[in-house]
Motif scaffolding. Structure first.
Motif, mmCIF file in Angstrom:
data_model
loop_
_atom_site.group_PDB
_atom_site.id
_atom_site.type_symbol
_atom_site.label_atom_id
_atom_site.label_comp_id
_atom_site.label_asym_id
_atom_site.label_seq_id
_atom_site.Cartn_x
_atom_site.Cartn_y
_atom_site.Cartn_z
ATOM 1 N N GLY A 183 -3.790 3.038 -2.267
ATOM 2 C CA GLY A 183 -3.154 2.611 -3.822
ATOM 3 C C GLY A 183 -3.402 1.919 -4.181
ATOM 4 O O GLY A 183 -4.706 1.569 -3.923
ATOM 5 N N ARG A 184 -2.967 1.864 -5.393
ATOM 6 C CA ARG A 184 -3.680 1.695 -7.049
ATOM 7 C C ARG A 184 -3.592 0.675 -6.779
ATOM 8 O O ARG A 184 -5.228 -0.630 -7.190
ATOM 9 C CB ARG A 184 -2.899 1.718 -7.757
ATOM 10 N N GLN A 213 -4.207 -1.916 -4.298
ATOM 11 C CA GLN A 213 -5.686 -1.766 -2.774
ATOM 12 C C GLN A 213 -7.030 -1.568 -2.883
ATOM 13 O O GLN A 213 -7.729 -2.198 -3.465
ATOM 14 C CB GLN A 213 -5.087 -1.526 -1.592
ATOM 15 N N GLU A 214 -6.704 -0.639 -3.967
ATOM 16 C CA GLU A 214 -8.205 -0.159 -4.949
ATOM 17 C C GLU A 214 -8.596 -1.159 -5.680
ATOM 18 O O GLU A 214 -9.753 -1.396 -5.762
ATOM 19 C CB GLU A 214 -7.505 1.331 -5.352
ATOM 20 N N ASN A 223 -7.951 5.192 0.291
ATOM 21 C CA ASN A 223 -7.115 5.791 -1.083
ATOM 22 C C ASN A 223 -5.250 4.507 0.062
ATOM 23 O O ASN A 223 -3.987 5.373 0.093
ATOM 24 C CB ASN A 223 -6.544 7.230 -0.386
ATOM 25 N N PRO A 226 -3.494 9.437 1.633
ATOM 26 C CA PRO A 226 -4.409 8.091 2.291
ATOM 27 C C PRO A 226 -5.577 8.470 4.207
ATOM 28 O O PRO A 226 -4.208 9.023 4.411
ATOM 29 C CB PRO A 226 -3.041 7.095 2.555
ATOM 30 N N ARG A 286 8.104 1.132 -0.180
ATOM 31 C CA ARG A 286 6.333 2.557 -0.650
ATOM 32 C C ARG A 286 6.527 3.963 -0.499
ATOM 33 O O ARG A 286 7.269 4.107 0.078
ATOM 34 C CB ARG A 286 5.319 1.697 0.712
ATOM 35 N N LYS A 287 5.522 4.014 -0.694
ATOM 36 C CA LYS A 287 5.570 5.738 -1.352
ATOM 37 C C LYS A 287 5.298 6.723 -0.098
ATOM 38 O O LYS A 287 6.292 7.688 -0.599
ATOM 39 C CB LYS A 287 3.947 5.983 -1.741
ATOM 40 N N TYR A 288 5.169 6.386 0.887
ATOM 41 C CA TYR A 288 5.262 7.859 1.916
ATOM 42 C C TYR A 288 6.139 7.329 3.033
ATOM 43 O O TYR A 288 5.516 7.083 4.327
ATOM 44 C CB TYR A 288 3.877 8.113 2.550
ATOM 45 N N GLY A 321 1.154 -1.357 0.090
ATOM 46 C CA GLY A 321 -0.115 -0.300 -0.220
ATOM 47 C C GLY A 321 1.053 1.138 0.116
ATOM 48 O O GLY A 321 1.925 0.782 -0.219
ATOM 49 N N ASP A 322 0.138 2.732 -0.435
ATOM 50 C CA ASP A 322 1.289 3.632 -0.601
ATOM 51 C C ASP A 322 1.102 3.940 1.457
ATOM 52 O O ASP A 322 2.475 4.181 0.969
ATOM 53 C CB ASP A 322 0.652 5.039 -0.467
#
Length: 243
Positions: free
Chosen positions: A127-128, A130-131, A125, A89, A180-182, A27-28
């Motif tokens: 992440g893509r 998970q969405e 939100n 998120p 991951r992003k964050y 996830g992000d």
């Protein structure tokens, strides 16, 4: 090598959890471990050495949040400003519709371990990937619940290679999308209880979320004391009331 096939990976996750398995997915805000069945979720609880009072969160998206959560107009405006306008998120804690098909499909013991009073936590939100997983689950009326993929108290993991072996051993599928992003926040999601307007956990993007709430809604959230003072970010445990 090449681009991630998000749709194919989401289908693999969906097939695994609907077969009763558990997964680790990116996830992000870090790597999460999730499942649908009570048996698989209990397996994750045991592997994580998670205390019985800890809650599961439902992995969601904006559409599922709107269908499941029951918020006042101002509270919904705040969630929309954070998750739609700013695309950040957020784990939303709010009263929920027990008769929603996805919620109704949660086994009784799992629902008891996923709710506090009349509230349910749901990540929006994530992440893509998970969405897309949630889209498939929502379409099929399948719940997807979980928590971060780490031993309790050791912090969110932002690379698969940092996830401890007992967690890896407890799942049937691992999806590795790298760092991951964050990751720079070094915490999981920010959790806000919109039934009381309290911060449950200071997490990723808390600085941005705090700024939105102060500037746009006149709500001043608690100051983050920093990771050294509050590594987990928890200001309040999301637990069942004492009996």
């Amino acid at each position: 090598m090449g681009r991630h096939d998000v749709n194919a990976d989401a289908k693999r996750v969906f097939d695994t959890i609907t077969a009763g398995g558990a997964v680790i997915l990116p996830g992000d805000i870090g790597y999460g471990a999730g499942a649908s069945s009570s048996e698989a979720l209990q397996r994750l609880f045991v592997a994580k050495k998670r205390a019985p009072h800890k809650r599961h969160a439902m992995v969601g998206n904006y559409e599922l949040h709107r269908e499941v959560h029951e918020l006042g107009s101002r509270e919904q405006e705040i969630v929309d400003a954070i998750t739609l306008d700013a695309d950040l998120p957020l784990c939303v804690v709010a009263p929920y519709r027990a008769d929603h098909p996805v919620v109704a499909a949660v086994e009784a013991e799992t629902l008891a371990a996923s709710t506090v009073g009349n509230t349910l936590a749901m990540l929006v939100n994530g992440g893509r990937l998970q969405e897309e997983v949630v889209r498939l689950c929502h379409q099929a009326g399948v719940p997807f619940l979980g928590s971060s993929a780490n031993l309790t108290g050791t912090g969110t993991k932002f690379r698969v290679e940092d996830i401890q072996q007992p967690i890896l051993d407890a799942v049937d599928l691992v999806i590795d999308y790298g760092l991951r992003k964050y990751h720079h926040y070094r915490r999981s999601s920010t959790i806000i209880d919109f039934s009381t307007m309290e911060v449950v956990r200071i997490g990723s993007c808390y600085d941005l979320i705090s700024d939105i709430m102060a500037r746009q809604f006149g709500i001043r959230l608690p100051v983050d004391p920093g990771r050294e003072a509050l590594p987990s970010g928890h200001l309040r445990e999301q637990t069942a009331p004492a009996t």
